[in-house]
Enzyme design. Structure first.
Site, short mmCIF file in Angstrom:
data_model
loop_
_atom_site.label_atom_id
_atom_site.label_comp_id
_atom_site.label_asym_id
_atom_site.label_seq_id
_atom_site.Cartn_x
_atom_site.Cartn_y
_atom_site.Cartn_z
N TYR A 39 16.37 12.77 -33.56
CA TYR A 39 16.59 11.34 -33.76
C TYR A 39 17.77 11.17 -34.71
O TYR A 39 18.69 11.96 -34.69
CB TYR A 39 15.29 10.67 -34.24
N LYS A 94 -0.24 10.52 -8.42
CA LYS A 94 1.02 10.92 -7.79
C LYS A 94 1.87 11.71 -8.78
O LYS A 94 2.50 12.72 -8.43
CB LYS A 94 1.78 9.67 -7.35
N GLU A 136 5.63 3.26 -4.03
CA GLU A 136 4.28 3.65 -3.63
C GLU A 136 3.38 2.43 -3.44
O GLU A 136 3.41 1.50 -4.26
CB GLU A 136 3.67 4.56 -4.71
N ASN A 318 0.91 14.49 2.97
CA ASN A 318 2.20 14.16 2.37
C ASN A 318 2.62 15.09 1.25
O ASN A 318 3.81 15.16 0.91
CB ASN A 318 2.18 12.71 1.85
#
Length: 763
Positions: A39, A94, A136, A318
């Protein structure tokens, strides 16, 4: 969905850290220097570089491996429009699949809007975060406009998987089926039942592959989409036919292929019989297909049949597509996922199906042989070759079609990199689970009245791992199961210490006395031992009344091991026993072997014997053991201590067992860092292989190492897997989790299968 499955699903999602995904730092952060780089002020430097050259975002941020899974929850599974928030578990799921199968990171984004313009605008605004976007569960027809516009307006890959995933996988199966039947794609007649997003995408891709538009008929709930029908939407109008057919039944007469993306039981046997010779029928409605598998197969002998289900051949899933398509697209920084990339994925899948199937895949699905044919049109989801074959094909197509920003020159190196991403063997437990499923083995769980053991028994039954035999108080077990809503139907409960077990106890006591009478065990002592869970359960395996045994949840390790040694004995000439832990790392499983049973400080002969046991066991997992005997010294670098013991063990192994890939003594970091090791010790017998097995010089170092890894790394650790025991008996650590008990039970059942095969002369 059963009540039990509902409860299991809620428990799965709520246990531990709620949900299924998390964010983990990839850079050091333990010092002030680390934080000043991560950072302010150090982070300003890459910011300025990206300002000058936006492409540097791929070099300095996670963008290149990050996909946004974005939905508005309007078409979630078969649940319909349940809203953005309710669809979040699916989007997280997913993400889990992306990470598990292709090592792609995911942020799931749920947009609470049904307004197409707002959805598109929001995605465009957040798009710089991502390397790609997976749309989706967005309902049709809105999904068509959303995807088309985002593809046109963004310069990163965008794909609506509900459309194109099914299209790609079913197309690969279609090409394979055509090859088997000898039919030409430009001559076949295709009937598509369903007119949603998936059906439209499938039809478009079939046409791209060579199906003539006039040979494709699409049906919806009203029948054939005919050119005479009024008020057809844009997508349906594309597929309107002028042929003289108006019902699904009429359309199927003489058809060569049926694709169902509709509802269950809409197809009957007579309809299939009316089709052309060697009909191709893909009934993909979920969870129940357009015609049941049994009915379809009974309709005619020449049918080629596929579904969306894993319990039947030719599953159109899929997960064979989207992880690897995005992997290839991300790796070349593609600006889109175009038709060329989708077709490349189709052809790669179809080509892979025709190659010899690795033994690890056949074993995973508990089949002696799997080969290209009517029941194997596309690869299995657990095939470890998918990531390298599909992703490579997609990446090449992206480059060749001009949408790639990055060029890959060494494709062999890229393929190796893809395999290393997951570690080909990270699917090991899944593979073993598939191998042993429905084997019918009888598994003794000695501590049957413990809640975690009962929860594990439920999972063992549901997953078809084994038939549990629960030792304990029947009333207590049933009460505990009822209190916790556990379904243990299918388990055998044996109250062995009561009257029902009296005859069995006496038989076992006599057998144990016969075995141990010259080793200090009287008949009275043998009878007393049969009231102990461990002794009784192990005798069940010894006498052939059970196939495998697991215990240790509430019993000290030594108290479980003692009866194992007394009753079962060893399976090797030196009577050596060892324990091995399997650490499921990102690089694949790493095996840690120690001498937990014989001697806390083994000599060279004991280490040699343990290494042989380890080599034999790991080979059974269809993994090549690459073994290092570790020490505080590396090839003689330190004289103090006892480095000569592993050194001498290696000499014995090299002389007597040159087939074993082993070397040492070596420090652990050199063993595991192949690049560093090759620079300093290129002469070692491992060569460029990655070491996957560490044999420790003593019990203490091994025990400390695996416990440190367990607590600090977050890796899943399975063990100790007992080596050298003559029958399948295993010990779990005290207070094991349900998952740990199930995993060790899985190993025990696999051990039982190998034991049976050895007895039958197969091994």
């Amino acid at each position: 969905m059963s009540k039990q499955l509902k409860e299991d699903a809620l428990r799965y999602h709520a246990s531990g850290r709620p949900g299924k995904i998390e964010v983990i730092p990839t850079k050091p952060y333990s010092t002030q220097q680390d934080l000043s780089l991560a950072y302010s002020p150090g982070v300003a430097v890459p910011c300025l570089e990206i300002e000058k050259n936006p492409e540097d975002a791929y070099n300095y941020t996670a963008k290149g491996n990050l996909v946004g899974v974005i939905s508005n929850g309007t078409a979630v599974l078969g649940l319909g429009n349940i809203g953005a928030l309710a669809g979040k578990p699916v989007m997280e799921g997913k993400g889990l699949l992306f990470k598990t199968f292709a090592d792609i990171d995911v942020f799931d984004i749920e947009l609470d809007t049904m307004d197409v313009e707002k959805f598109i605008e929001t995605v465009k605004i957040i798009a710089p975060t991502f390397g790609g976007i997976n749309l989706e569960d967005i309902k049709a027809p809105e999904c068509f406009e959303i995807e088309e516009r985002l593809k046109a307006e963004l310069d990163i890959p965008v794909m609506h998987d509900d459309q194109h995933g099914t299209a790609i996988i079913s197309s690969a199966a279609f090409l394979s089926a055509l090859e088997i039947t000898g039919k030409k794609i430009d001559e076949v007649n295709v009937v598509v039942n369903g007119a949603g997003a998936s059906a439209v995408a499938c039809s478009k891709l079939y046409i791209s592959l060579g199906v003539k538009r006039e040979n494709l008929v699409m049906c919806d709930s009203k029948g054939v989409i005919h050119s005479t029908r009024k008020n057809l939407s844009g997508m349906k109008a594309l597929f309107a036919t002028s042929r003289d057919v108006h019902t699904l039944e009429e359309a199927l007469r003489g058809a060569d292929m049926f694709l169902g993306l509709s509802v269950a039981d809409i197809l009957n046997e007579d309809m299939i019989r009316s089709m052309n010779d060697n009909p191709i029928v893909f009934a993909l409605a979920n969870p129940d297909p357009e015609i049941a598998y049994e009915n379809a197969m009974a309709s005619r002998p020449d049918i080629i049949f596929g579904t969306g289900r894993s319990d039947y051949p030719n599953q159109v899933n899929n997960v064979l597509g989207f992880p690897y398509i995005f992997r290839g697209a991300l790796d070349v920084r593609a600006k889109a996922i175009n038709e060329e990339m989708k077709i490349a994925a189709v052809k790669a899948l179809a080509a892979l199906a025709k190659e010899p199937v690795p033994e690890i895949v056949s074993t995973a699905y508990n089949q002696n042989t799997i080969s290209f044919g009517r029941e194997y049109l596309i690869p299995k989801p657990l095939d470890p070759r998918l990531i390298s074959r599909i992703s490579t094909a997609v990446a090449k197509a992206a480059i060749d079609s001009g949408v790639a920003r990055k060029v890959i020159n060494d494709w062999d190196d890229y393929s190796d990199e893809l395999d290393r991403r997951l570690g080909h063997d990270n699917t090991l437990i899944r593979t073993i689970r598939e191998r042993i499923q429905n084997s019918g083995k009888r598994l003794v769980l000695a501590e049957g009245s413990r809640l975690n053991v009962l929860q594990a028994a439920q999972a063992i039954i549901q997953e078809g791992i084994a038939t549990p035999i629960l030792l304990g108080n029947r009333s207590r077990i049933l009460e505990l199961a009822k209190e916790n809503k556990l379904d243990i139907d299918g388990a055998t409960i044996l109250e062995f210490y009561g009257t029902e077990g009296a005859e069995q106890r006496e038989k076992y006591a006599q057998a144990l006395f016969e075995k141990r009478q010259r080793k200090g065990v009287t008949l009275q002592e043998a009878r007393r031992m049969m009231y102990a869970n461990e002794y009784f359960g192990i005798m069940m395996v010894e006498m052939g009344d059970a196939d495998a045994f697991v215990s240790g949840y509430a019993t000290k390790y030594s108290d479980t091991v003692r009866p194992i040694k007394q009753i079962i004995g060893t399976n090797n000439r030196g009577k050596h026993i060892a324990g091995m832990y399997m650490v499921m790392t990102k690089r694949g499983p790493v095996f840690l072997a120690d001498t937990t049973i014989i001697d806390p400080n083994p000599d060279a002969e004991a280490l040699r014997a343990i290494t042989k046991l380890v080599n034999r066991t790991i080979s059974r997992f269809n993994i090549e053991p690459v073994i290092a005997l570790v020490s505080h010294s590396t090839f003689g670098s330190v004289a103090e201590g006892d480095p000569e013991i592993p050194r001498k063990a290696v000499e014995l192994l090299h002389d007597e067992h040159p087939e074993i890939i082993v070397d040492g003594e070596i420090q652990a970091h050199f063993a595991l860092n192949t690049k560093l090791r090759m620079e300093k010790y290129p002469f070692a017998r491992w060569g460029e292989r990655n070491v996957n097995t560490l044999v420790f010089p003593d019990h203490g170092s091994a025990n400390i190492s695996h416990k440190l890894l367990h607590e600090l790394s977050g890796y899943e650790i399975i063990g100790p897997i007992l080596l050298g025991i003559d029958k399948p008996v295993h010990v779990i650590p005290m207070e094991s989790t349900v998952r740990e008990i199930v995993n060790m039970s899985t190993i025990a059942v696999l051990d039982a299968i190998f034991t049976n095969e050895k007895e039958a002369g197969i091994l």
